[in-house]
Design an enzyme around this catalytic site. Structure first.
Site, PDB file in Angstrom:
ATOM      1  CG  ASP A 120      -2.141   0.126   0.912  1.00  0.00           C
ATOM      2  OD1 ASP A 120      -2.564   0.276   2.079  1.00  0.00           O
ATOM      3  OD2 ASP A 120      -2.097   1.048   0.077  1.00  0.00           O
ATOM      4  CE  LYS A 130      -2.792   1.183  -3.589  1.00  0.00           C
ATOM      5  NZ  LYS A 130      -1.532   1.072  -2.827  1.00  0.00           N
ATOM      6  CE  LYS A 181      -3.400   4.186  -1.323  1.00  0.00           C
ATOM      7  NZ  LYS A 181      -2.300   3.649  -0.475  1.00  0.00           N
TER       8      LYS A 181
END
Length: 213
Positions: free
Chosen positions: A89, A150, A175
């Site tokens: 991430d 995300k 996400k």
């Protein structure tokens, strides 16, 4: 969705500045028990992979502000992969995005994506962006062949919002992370188009689902 399917969509997370190896092991134990993924600081990835080899493991790159040099992000990604991470991430360079330098943002993501053969999720930090900037960030992530976008790091004011997930899902799988603490909140994100939830409350979300849904 049953509780096993739900658990598989949760990245059970511990990323605070005071996180210890013991904290990471607790999250890994819970992730293994419930069938969740885990998202942990990069300094613990090798130990985590040895401790719980069956838990899908994510870690963070350029976290939490995204201002690391691209070469540093690329090296950090390579080390994380070699240590056993299954997903990364990464935080975009928010300042460059806000200055309108979307080419630099895209190139930054591209370098990380190209460095590793595992999925890269791109954290755009929605709380700090206008809608136009959110579109630009998602376009950069899509063009750079990222796997996900995300919403949040959890370190800026504000977390995942339904309207942001709807916007982001026009580009890539989403996400939703930040402020998701129960199943009702998680379901709102799924209904808006999220495919993954990032939360320190993974156990609470699954238990809430089991008791009430």
């Amino acid at each position: 969705m049953n509780d096993d399917e739900l658990a598989g969509k949760i990245d059970h997370t511990v990323l605070g500045p005071e996180t210890t190896l013991g904290d990471v092991e607790e999250v890994l134990d819970e992730a293994e028990e419930y069938g969740m993924n885990a998202c942990i600081p990069p300094c613990y990835v090798a130990e985590a992979d040895e401790y719980a080899p069956d838990v899908p493991l994510a870690t963070v790159i350029g976290f939490p502000h995204g201002q690391n040099a691209t070469d540093a992000k690329r090296e950090e990604a390579t080390i994380a992969y070699e240590d056993g991470a299954d997903e990364l991430d990464m935080v975009i360079n928010i300042g460059r995005l806000k200055a309108g330098d979307t080419e630099a943002v895209r190139e930054d993501i591209e370098e990380v994506v190209a460095a590793v053969p595992i999925p890269v999720k791109v954290i755009i930090e929605t709380a700090l962006l206008s809608d136009n900037e959110k579109h630009a960030a998602c376009e950069a992530a899509e063009e750079a062949d990222a796997a996900f976008v995300k919403t949040s790091t959890g370190f800026a004011d504000g977390g995942a919002k339904v309207e942001d997930v709807e916007l982001m899902s026009e580009y890539l799988p989403v996400k939703a992370s930040g402020g998701v603490g129960n199943y009702e909140q998680a379901k709102a994100m799924f209904d808006a188009g999220a495919e993954r939830i990032g939360a320190s409350s993974g156990v609470e979300i699954v238990e809430d689902f089991r008791k009430n849904y």
